[in-house]
Design an enzyme around this catalytic site. Structure first.
Site, mmCIF file in Angstrom:
data_model
loop_
_atom_site.group_PDB
_atom_site.id
_atom_site.type_symbol
_atom_site.label_atom_id
_atom_site.label_comp_id
_atom_site.label_asym_id
_atom_site.label_seq_id
_atom_site.Cartn_x
_atom_site.Cartn_y
_atom_site.Cartn_z
ATOM 1 N N LYS A 1 0.826 -1.205 0.000
ATOM 2 C CA LYS A 1 0.000 0.000 0.000
ATOM 3 C C LYS A 1 0.863 1.258 0.000
ATOM 4 O O LYS A 1 0.550 2.244 -0.671
ATOM 5 C CB LYS A 1 -0.943 -0.017 1.202
ATOM 6 C CG LYS A 1 -2.052 -1.060 1.078
ATOM 7 C CD LYS A 1 -2.780 -1.311 2.378
ATOM 8 C CE LYS A 1 -3.813 -2.401 2.204
ATOM 9 N NZ LYS A 1 -4.457 -2.822 3.464
ATOM 10 N N GLN B 1 -4.243 -1.380 9.687
ATOM 11 C CA GLN B 1 -4.161 -2.699 9.064
ATOM 12 C C GLN B 1 -4.780 -3.738 9.998
ATOM 13 O O GLN B 1 -4.453 -3.803 11.177
ATOM 14 C CB GLN B 1 -2.700 -3.058 8.775
ATOM 15 C CG GLN B 1 -2.510 -4.402 8.103
ATOM 16 C CD GLN B 1 -3.145 -4.465 6.725
ATOM 17 O OE1 GLN B 1 -3.071 -3.514 5.963
ATOM 18 N NE2 GLN B 1 -3.762 -5.584 6.413
ATOM 19 N N ASP C 1 -10.547 4.192 4.742
ATOM 20 C CA ASP C 1 -10.739 2.759 4.559
ATOM 21 C C ASP C 1 -12.199 2.374 4.770
ATOM 22 O O ASP C 1 -12.584 1.224 4.568
ATOM 23 C CB ASP C 1 -9.833 1.990 5.528
ATOM 24 C CG ASP C 1 -9.558 0.563 5.076
ATOM 25 O OD1 ASP C 1 -9.702 0.275 3.869
ATOM 26 O OD2 ASP C 1 -9.205 -0.281 5.926
#
Length: 288
Positions: free
Chosen positions: A58, A102, A125
């Site tokens: 990412k 994450q 996200d």
């Protein structure tokens, strides 16, 4: 579709590349107007090899998109309270425009509590309850990245969900539930399936659009795919295996995503696009 035909592959890699190129151009325009480079903060608890790889990938994509990445690595012993403090500090930092935690963050971490520490305007996200609510009501906000990527793929291949029966296999808070809401917003008739669904095969056979998002390799069999259906495999299991038995499903579907190269690249592309959207909003400039 005749028995000798095979489904067209939905190329997520190519579409994601175009989205990232567009995102890079938008990030450059923002930087020119404000002298500020959009910034994504990535937070990782522990050193799980798969998670380390995902974060590294990412961050590499950030560089290609003209986005600054700030990585915060925390020890595996980090408590929920410590993680919440870290996320709250990033939420208050004006130099950070988007935040990615994450996951999974570890069995000892209360992930929902951690997610809710992310300010909604930086939840690129799409993992907070605020984002899910805004998405469900069609209000401004950020969508969960994988569902957002799936919708972009459907648009790219001219799949109109209106009036179609979409079957979502999986009910996670960041994939199954939100993709169902996004499809519902596009006038699909949505059925959610899960581990307690009776006769899953019979339900899948009725689907015009199948979204496999349960994390069980080859759970969806080719013989259960309605001829001419669109199959989106959002599962990723060891050995580059999805939730759909690709070889048998491809002989019946009209469109199908490969694993890898289908949904995965789209997830990162949407994350980066939403980071630039967030920067534009926070800086008060046009992001297009």
């Amino acid at each position: 579709m005749s028995p000798t035909q095979t489904a067209q592959l939905m190329n997520g890699t190519g579409l994601a590349r175009r989205i990232i190129e567009e995102t890079a151009a938008r990030a450059a325009r923002i930087s020119q107007r404000t002298n500020v480079v959009p910034c994504l903060a990535t937070v990782l608890v522990g050193e799980d090899p798969a998670s380390v790889t995902y974060v590294r990938m990412k961050r590499a994509r950030c560089a290609k998109a003209g986005i600054t990445s700030r990585h915060v690595g925390l020890p595996a012993t980090t408590t929920t309270a410590e993680l919440v403090d870290t996320l709250a500090a990033l939420s208050q930092d004006p130099g950070v425009h988007g935040i990615l935690l994450q996951h999974p963050a570890g069995e000892h971490i209360d992930e929902r509590t951690a997610f809710e520490a992310i300010a909604p305007e930086k939840d690129v996200d799409g993992v907070t309850m605020h984002s899910f609510g805004a998405m469900s009501f069609g209000l401004p906000g950020f969508v969960s990245c994988t569902p957002g990527g799936i919708v972009r793929l459907l648009d790219e291949y001219d799949v109109d969900p209106a009036g179609r029966h979409a079957v979502v296999v999986g009910r996670s808070a960041i994939l199954g539930k939100p993709i169902g809401m996004l499809l519902l917003a596009e006038d699909a008739t949505v059925t959610y399936c899960h581990s307690r669904t009776a006769d899953l095969s019979a339900v899948v056979r009725e689907a015009d659009i199948v979204i496999a998002a349960v994390g069980r390799p080859r759970l969806i069999r080719g013989e259960d795919i309605k001829p001419g259906a669109v199959v989106i495999d959002a599962g990723y299991n060891p050995g580059n295996t999805g939730d759909v038995d690709f070889d048998t499903a491809r002989s019946r579907a009209r469109l199908i995503t490969p694993v890898p190269g289908g949904v995965g690249p789209m997830t990162i592309a949407v994350l980066l696009a939403q980071t630039v959207d967030a920067a534009a909003r926070q800086l008060g400039v046009q992001g297009r």
